[in-house]
Scaffold this active site. Sequence first.
Site, mmCIF file in Angstrom:
data_model
loop_
_atom_site.group_PDB
_atom_site.id
_atom_site.type_symbol
_atom_site.label_atom_id
_atom_site.label_comp_id
_atom_site.label_asym_id
_atom_site.label_seq_id
_atom_site.Cartn_x
_atom_site.Cartn_y
_atom_site.Cartn_z
ATOM 1 N N ASP A 1 0.879 -1.109 0.182
ATOM 2 C CA ASP A 1 -0.036 -0.101 -0.020
ATOM 3 C C ASP A 1 0.907 1.277 0.008
ATOM 4 O O ASP A 1 1.939 1.324 0.897
ATOM 5 C CB ASP A 1 -0.817 0.113 1.141
ATOM 6 N N HIS B 1 -8.789 -0.683 -9.191
ATOM 7 C CA HIS B 1 -8.327 0.488 -8.189
ATOM 8 C C HIS B 1 -7.371 1.538 -8.694
ATOM 9 O O HIS B 1 -7.687 2.750 -8.574
ATOM 10 C CB HIS B 1 -7.831 -0.034 -6.716
#
Length: 365
Positions: free
Chosen positions: A160, A233
Amino acid sequence: MTTEHDTAGAAQTGPAPRPQAVRDPLTEAALFLVLTVRPGGEPAVRELLPELAPLRRSVGFRRPQARLSCVAGIGSQLWDRLFAGPRPAELHPFRELRGPAHTAPATPGDLLLHLRAEHQDACFELAGQLLERLAGATDVVDEVAGFGYFDRRDLLGFVDGTENPEGTEADAAALIGAADPAFAGGSYVIVQKYLHDLTAWQALPVEQQECAVGRTKLADVELPAAEQPADSHVALTSLDPAPDGTERQILRLNMPFGSYASGEFGTYFIGYCRTPAVTEEMLENMFLGRPPATHDRLLDFSTAVTGGLFFVPAADLLDDPPAPAPAAGVTDSVSTGSVSTGSFKTDSFKTGSLEIGSLKRSTTP
């Protein structure tokens, strides 16, 4: 290439404003506190702001290896309750997004405290010092303890924050410049708490997980453009450059969190930007869709249960806050907007509890 931040620096005649610790690197621990301020609690908040840096130094001096930092953000309604005079140009309540399949809710929050350290005890101690000074004036409506998870991965198993800007690019992305010179050195931050349905996610083959994220799981490499699904995403959070060619980015400092007792596992999203419009466009793409995608595929496994927008003043402004607002100007502590696929409307929330019941995901996507 000249950026807004660079232009601001060139126009200044004195020292550049000192930002808060927005650009400090990720740590192994974080504590996110969202508070509402009770009517009449404004003086306690104003008194605390200049004490944030000394209190952080006091705790950090006893745990120097922890690299303790603290960032404070102020919500739109609270700003008007605290200060007279000008306000940050783009400060407004978080706008709820109601898409065809998923919703990004707006939830109560006047004050955000983002604490980071290499050891959670430093965050815990500083939080206690801050909340002691706010006792009777505020209520904690959300508290999340984040932790580093292996090689910067979230609980979905993917790295992330890979595309975070660095160095001067991070300054240009996160810090206000010439566009609002009275608040240069500040930033806007949007926070959301996402709960993951790990059972459903882990039932997916890795290839399908990679298509939902838009990156490979093991090597953390972005999928080639020809293979990038429109609803991934990555596809929906990648924005076109600004008209002047400047890349539109945000600085993400997300952290995983979880509890086996409650069964809640998730990611606390926190994105800093010189303008909230960039983060808001990313969220609109995710929740409202961008043709041909109707929504971000990740949202079928990750549910947003909170949402807030705050202004992060420069450190200099915290040290010497603006003049106080008139005492008679007390207003409700939370006001939120709502955006749907068909119309824009404004909702209101009560202060105190998040009023959303259990934050556990009750259904399988």
